[in-house]
Design a protein around this motif. Structure first.
Motif, PDB file in Angstrom:
ATOM      1  N   TYR A 158      -1.742 -10.027  14.532  1.00 33.55           N
ATOM      2  CA  TYR A 158      -0.721  -9.897  15.575  1.00 33.55           C
ATOM      3  C   TYR A 158      -1.377  -9.296  16.811  1.00 33.55           C
ATOM      4  CZ  TYR A 158       3.536  -8.316  17.971  1.00 33.55           C
ATOM      5  OH  TYR A 158       4.536  -8.095  18.902  1.00 33.55           O
ATOM      6  N   ARG A 159      -1.390 -10.071  17.887  1.00 37.62           N
ATOM      7  CA  ARG A 159      -1.964  -9.635  19.164  1.00 37.62           C
ATOM      8  C   ARG A 159      -3.375  -9.075  19.012  1.00 37.62           C
ATOM      9  NH1 ARG A 159       3.201  -6.935  22.431  1.00 37.62           N
ATOM     10  NH2 ARG A 159       4.444  -8.858  22.485  1.00 37.62           N
ATOM     11  N   GLY A 160      -4.192  -9.787  18.240  1.00 37.12           N
ATOM     12  CA  GLY A 160      -5.599  -9.422  18.108  1.00 37.12           C
ATOM     13  C   GLY A 160      -5.914  -8.441  17.005  1.00 37.12           C
ATOM     14  N   ASP A 161      -4.915  -7.853  16.393  1.00 38.66           N
ATOM     15  CA  ASP A 161      -5.130  -6.874  15.322  1.00 38.66           C
ATOM     16  C   ASP A 161      -4.785  -7.475  13.966  1.00 38.66           C
ATOM     17  OD1 ASP A 161      -5.886  -4.660  16.930  1.00 38.66           O
ATOM     18  OD2 ASP A 161      -3.778  -4.336  17.466  1.00 38.66           O
ATOM     19  N   ILE A 162      -5.545  -7.086  12.943  1.00 40.87           N
ATOM     20  CA  ILE A 162      -5.143  -7.386  11.567  1.00 40.87           C
ATOM     21  C   ILE A 162      -4.161  -6.296  11.154  1.00 40.87           C
ATOM     22  CG2 ILE A 162      -5.901  -7.509   9.175  1.00 40.87           C
ATOM     23  CD1 ILE A 162      -8.504  -8.742  10.123  1.00 40.87           C
ATOM     24  N   VAL A 163      -2.900  -6.679  10.968  1.00 40.26           N
ATOM     25  CA  VAL A 163      -1.868  -5.675  10.695  1.00 40.26           C
ATOM     26  C   VAL A 163      -1.571  -5.547   9.203  1.00 40.26           C
ATOM     27  CG1 VAL A 163      -0.804  -5.932  12.963  1.00 40.26           C
ATOM     28  CG2 VAL A 163      -0.007  -7.371  11.072  1.00 40.26           C
ATOM     29  N   GLU A 164      -2.005  -6.541   8.414  1.00 43.06           N
ATOM     30  CA  GLU A 164      -1.769  -6.472   6.970  1.00 43.06           C
ATOM     31  C   GLU A 164      -2.648  -7.489   6.281  1.00 43.06           C
ATOM     32  OE1 GLU A 164       2.014  -6.449   3.834  1.00 43.06           O
ATOM     33  OE2 GLU A 164       2.364  -6.542   5.993  1.00 43.06           O
ATOM     34  N   GLN A 165      -3.160  -7.133   5.102  1.00 43.56           N
ATOM     35  CA  GLN A 165      -3.870  -8.108   4.281  1.00 43.56           C
ATOM     36  C   GLN A 165      -3.803  -7.681   2.830  1.00 43.56           C
ATOM     37  OE1 GLN A 165      -8.273  -8.307   4.460  1.00 43.56           O
ATOM     38  NE2 GLN A 165      -8.152  -6.723   6.046  1.00 43.56           N
ATOM     39  N   GLY A 166      -3.909  -8.674   1.943  1.00 41.21           N
ATOM     40  CA  GLY A 166      -3.849  -8.392   0.515  1.00 41.21           C
ATOM     41  C   GLY A 166      -3.664  -9.667  -0.267  1.00 41.21           C
ATOM     42  N   PRO A 167      -3.541  -9.573  -1.604  1.00 45.69           N
ATOM     43  CA  PRO A 167      -3.270 -10.765  -2.411  1.00 45.69           C
ATOM     44  C   PRO A 167      -2.021 -11.486  -1.915  1.00 45.69           C
ATOM     45  CG  PRO A 167      -3.820  -8.888  -3.800  1.00 45.69           C
ATOM     46  CD  PRO A 167      -3.678  -8.353  -2.413  1.00 45.69           C
ATOM     47  N   ALA A 168      -2.080 -12.817  -1.904  1.00 45.74           N
ATOM     48  CA  ALA A 168      -1.022 -13.615  -1.275  1.00 45.74           C
ATOM     49  C   ALA A 168       0.359 -13.279  -1.826  1.00 45.74           C
ATOM     50  CB  ALA A 168      -1.323 -15.097  -1.454  1.00 45.74           C
ATOM     51  N   ARG A 169       0.502 -13.253  -3.140  1.00 45.19           N
ATOM     52  CA  ARG A 169       1.828 -13.011  -3.728  1.00 45.19           C
ATOM     53  C   ARG A 169       2.313 -11.596  -3.426  1.00 45.19           C
ATOM     54  NH1 ARG A 169       3.440 -17.401  -6.988  1.00 45.19           N
ATOM     55  NH2 ARG A 169       2.154 -19.115  -6.241  1.00 45.19           N
ATOM     56  N   GLN A 170       1.372 -10.640  -3.345  1.00 49.80           N
ATOM     57  CA  GLN A 170       1.760  -9.269  -3.029  1.00 49.80           C
ATOM     58  C   GLN A 170       2.301  -9.166  -1.612  1.00 49.80           C
ATOM     59  OE1 GLN A 170      -1.135  -6.104  -3.976  1.00 49.80           O
ATOM     60  NE2 GLN A 170      -0.741  -5.265  -1.943  1.00 49.80           N
ATOM     61  N   VAL A 171       1.601  -9.795  -0.670  1.00 50.29           N
ATOM     62  CA  VAL A 171       2.075  -9.781   0.724  1.00 50.29           C
ATOM     63  C   VAL A 171       3.426 -10.472   0.832  1.00 50.29           C
ATOM     64  CG1 VAL A 171       1.583 -10.661   3.048  1.00 50.29           C
ATOM     65  CG2 VAL A 171      -0.260  -9.652   1.686  1.00 50.29           C
ATOM     66  N   LEU A 172       3.603 -11.530   0.044  1.00 49.45           N
ATOM     67  CA  LEU A 172       4.844 -12.305   0.110  1.00 49.45           C
ATOM     68  C   LEU A 172       6.034 -11.531  -0.458  1.00 49.45           C
ATOM     69  CD1 LEU A 172       5.858 -15.215   0.835  1.00 49.45           C
ATOM     70  CD2 LEU A 172       5.651 -15.720  -1.586  1.00 49.45           C
ATOM     71  N   THR A 173       5.815 -10.863  -1.592  1.00 47.30           N
ATOM     72  CA  THR A 173       6.945 -10.206  -2.256  1.00 47.30           C
ATOM     73  C   THR A 173       7.198  -8.799  -1.742  1.00 47.30           C
ATOM     74  OG1 THR A 173       5.455  -9.483  -4.039  1.00 47.30           O
ATOM     75  CG2 THR A 173       6.664 -11.547  -4.373  1.00 47.30           C
ATOM     76  N   ALA A 174       6.162  -8.173  -1.164  1.00 43.85           N
ATOM     77  CA  ALA A 174       6.357  -6.803  -0.678  1.00 43.85           C
ATOM     78  C   ALA A 174       5.634  -6.597   0.652  1.00 43.85           C
ATOM     79  CB  ALA A 174       5.859  -5.806  -1.718  1.00 43.85           C
ATOM     80  N   PRO A 175       6.036  -7.329   1.700  1.00 43.79           N
ATOM     81  CA  PRO A 175       5.374  -7.156   2.999  1.00 43.79           C
ATOM     82  C   PRO A 175       5.595  -5.747   3.535  1.00 43.79           C
ATOM     83  CG  PRO A 175       7.390  -8.436   3.255  1.00 43.79           C
ATOM     84  CD  PRO A 175       7.173  -8.265   1.783  1.00 43.79           C
ATOM     85  N   GLN A 176       4.551  -5.187   4.127  1.00 47.85           N
ATOM     86  CA  GLN A 176       4.632  -3.812   4.620  1.00 47.85           C
ATOM     87  C   GLN A 176       4.885  -3.741   6.123  1.00 47.85           C
ATOM     88  OE1 GLN A 176       4.466  -1.146   2.330  1.00 47.85           O
ATOM     89  NE2 GLN A 176       4.674  -2.961   1.011  1.00 47.85           N
ATOM     90  N   HIS A 177       4.283  -4.643   6.879  1.00 52.44           N
ATOM     91  CA  HIS A 177       4.381  -4.574   8.334  1.00 52.44           C
ATOM     92  C   HIS A 177       5.592  -5.360   8.841  1.00 52.44           C
ATOM     93  CE1 HIS A 177       3.122  -4.855  12.596  1.00 52.44           C
ATOM     94  NE2 HIS A 177       2.376  -3.809  12.324  1.00 52.44           N
ATOM     95  N   GLU A 178       6.208  -4.855   9.894  1.00 51.21           N
ATOM     96  CA  GLU A 178       7.397  -5.521  10.445  1.00 51.21           C
ATOM     97  C   GLU A 178       7.082  -6.938  10.923  1.00 51.21           C
ATOM     98  OE1 GLU A 178      10.616  -4.693  10.480  1.00 51.21           O
ATOM     99  OE2 GLU A 178       9.953  -3.063   9.175  1.00 51.21           O
ATOM    100  N   TYR A 179       5.874  -7.142  11.452  1.00 52.04           N
ATOM    101  CA  TYR A 179       5.525  -8.479  11.928  1.00 52.04           C
ATOM    102  C   TYR A 179       5.416  -9.463  10.765  1.00 52.04           C
ATOM    103  CZ  TYR A 179       3.044 -12.308  14.163  1.00 52.04           C
ATOM    104  OH  TYR A 179       2.676 -13.551  14.619  1.00 52.04           O
TER     105      TYR A 179
END
Length: 590
Positions: free
Chosen positions: A247-268
């Motif tokens: 988001y706007r040049g920054d990596i705001v979140e990363q992790g295993p695909a299913r984890q990011v999908l089921t429990a996203p941490q960042h508002e973006y």
């Protein structure tokens, strides 16, 4: 790799490259020189890609995802540079290698599948020759055996009759076939890392699935690591092992695909998930299965918006027993084109683009027509717009046959029916300001004086959320979403009753796509508009339409309410379209 290094790729250091790590980006920043100084496009990026792994970078246009990928490949624009950090490829610091070494790596160890095949394939050179050249230039094959290897590559990526296809030109290939040719080029050197930059964003969902399945199979077989660039979180979650959100040049979140999908941490990330049509469609499906009406109402709307869905409003009306009167009636419409033969003395052949289609578009509703490229849906739209004349059958608008009157009746029809096309940049005059583009139909139809036209243009701009300052800009100065808003304002200038949206959101990022869909729904409720929505994406249909017509090879193969078609498709073709929606089988947290 230890847990600390996994969480902080930069902690491993330059020399601690594990055997299976193909790419490690450490604290990398990319700057572009401008007349106003350095502009930072990527800031402090960290990520790791391992052998055989697919890492997806997601984000909307301008997020920096493609810039990061081009930095890895050493293909930044001349005014761009890696300002800070390191890029390690198989233990080698790419920032320290010579241009000759970088070129050698790109031809063998690093592969690229770009987004748009028509701008990345030479239109006057045979497909086979373009692959031959890459093999020869990179020392992978001699002139003698380059063509046989090219045929093998084209066969690997699923092109039938590969030897004959190698002698054809890009314009003789479909979009999916051109993309397969680019995949063959990207994998020709058996690279350790393949960068796939939006490789299927412009393709039908069924073609997209076939190409991604082929790519996945080949890379798995070869052990190739893949860096997948996409704006669709649903596609990334289905296809990738690791998801990186920018988001706007920054990596705001990363992790295993299913984890990011089921429990996203960042508002973006949550915003991307809410905007992705494929995930929205899946949420609607799960909510219906579980009888969660409150979740269903939210899923039919963009996040944070008031209830303004045209689909929901029309469904409520239908539930009350009132049957809307048809604004448009299509009866047994057929369109046959005469196709000239290849030879000088060959006979022309008839091609039936639309074959006996019958359709009603109720007043105030949204009817979607879906199907793959070549199914006839755009030809049907052009007949309703009176751009093409039906070979047989009838089309009536508000009880009057379309195209039956003279010039005056045609002008009156143009006021009542307006199109919004797929690519706003090609449908807007680049030399006209936004104000002039919106004003043009008002001038053409003698709408008031200059003051009245200005007031109307400003009113339209406000309706589609364009500022007065943007009215003085030109199309090249606007984003894709802003240009589409201009196209919608222009279509609404004459207060039409029917708006024909021909792939009106397919070229947009998912966040912008969601905004435009919400805008169309709000305008429908406010102005009582009727929509004919042409699309190849059934996920979008579920969000906006009341009824859906499925077309295949010119014929109507299925028609009904959106719920009926999605929940109980009656044809294998419709089931294939539904199954191709990315993330169709994902379990989402509601």
């Amino acid at each position: 790799m230890n847990d600390t290094a996994d969480k902080n790729p930069g902690a491993a250091g330059a020399g601690a490259q594990e055997d299976d790590v193909v790419l490690r980006v450490e604290d990398m920043s990319v700057d572009f020189r401008t007349e106003h100084g350095a502009a930072r496009a990527v800031a402090g990026a960290n990520l790791t890609v391992r052998r055989g792994q697919t890492v997806a970078i997601v984000g909307e246009s301008g997020s920096g995802k493609t810039t990061l990928a081009m930095a890895v490949l050493g293909l930044l624009a001349s005014n761009g540079s890696v300002a800070e950090g390191h890029i390690w490829f198989k233990g080698e610091d790419l920032g320290a290698v010579s241009p000759q070494r970088m070129a050698q790596l790109r031809g063998t160890e690093l592969g690229l599948v770009p987004q748009d095949p028509m701008t990345n394939l030479d239109p006057i050179m045979q497909i086979g020759r373009q692959i031959d050249e890459g093999l020869i230039d990179n020392g992978l094959r001699t002139l003698r055996d380059a063509r046989s290897r090219t045929v093998e590559l084209l066969d690997e990526v699923g092109l039938p009759d590969a030897r004959r296809r190698a002698s054809q030109y890009p314009h003789e290939f479909s979009g999916g076939m051109r993309q397969r040719a680019l995949i063959a080029m990207g994998l020709s050197g058996r690279p350790a890392l393949l960068v796939a930059d939006e490789p299927t964003s412009a393709l039908d969902v069924t073609v997209q699935r076939g190409i991604l399945d082929q790519l996945s199979g080949l890379t798995h077989e070869l052990g190739t690591a893949v860096l997948l660039i996409t704006h669709d979180l649903g596609l990334a979650a289905e296809r990738a092992d690791i998801v990186v959100v920018m988001y706007r040049g920054d990596i705001v979140e990363q992790g295993p695909a299913r984890q990011v999908l089921t429990a996203p941490q960042h508002e973006y990330t949550k915003r991307l998930m809410a905007a992705a049509p494929s995930l929205a469609s899946r949420r609607i499906e799960i909510a219906r299965e579980r009888g969660l009406d409150d979740v269903l109402d939210e899923a039919l709307l963009a996040p944070g918006e008031e209830q303004a869905s045209g689909a929901t409003a029309a469904q409520d009306s239908a539930a009350g027993g009132a049957e809307p009167t048809p604004l448009v009636e299509v009866r047994d419409a057929t369109k046959v084109f005469s196709i000239r033969g290849n030879g000088l003395f060959s006979r022309s052949k008839d091609f039936t683009a639309v074959d006996g289609v019958t359709l009603d578009i109720p007043r105030g509703s949204t009817v979607a027509v879906v199907g793959e490229s070549g199914s006839g849906k755009s030809t049907l739209a052009r007949m309703i717009l009176d751009i093409e004349k039906p070979t047989s059958g009838t089309i009536t608008f508000d009880g009057t046959p379309v195209g039956s009157g003279g010039h005056r009746e045609q002008i009156a029809y143009r006021r009542r029916v307006q199109p919004v096309f797929q690519d706003p940049y090609s449908s807007l005059d680049p030399l006209y300001s936004v104000f002039r583009a919106i004003e043009e139909p008002l001038r053409a139809h003698d709408y008031g004086d200059a003051a009245a036209r200005r007031a109307r243009v400003e009113e339209l701009a406000e309706q589609v959320a364009l500022s007065k300052g943007q009215l003085q800009r030109f199309p090249s100065e606007l984003s894709g979403g802003q240009r589409q808003r201009v196209a919608i304002a222009r279509a609404l200038a004459l207060s039409p009753e029917l708006v024909v949206c021909d792939e009106a959101v397919s070229a947009l990022d998912v966040v912008v796509q969601a905004q435009i869909l919400q805008l169309l729904a709000g305008l429908q409720e406010e102005l009582g508009l009727t929509y004919l929505f042409i699309t190849h994406d059934l996920a979008v249909v579920r969000q906006i339409a009341d009824r859906v017509l499925v077309m295949q090879q010119g014929r109507m193969v299925e028609e009904g309410t959106v719920d009926a078609v999605f929940d109980s498709p009656s044809t294998d073709y419709t089931r294939a379209l539904l199954d191709a929606i990315p993330g169709r089988d994902l379990e989402l947290a509601l």
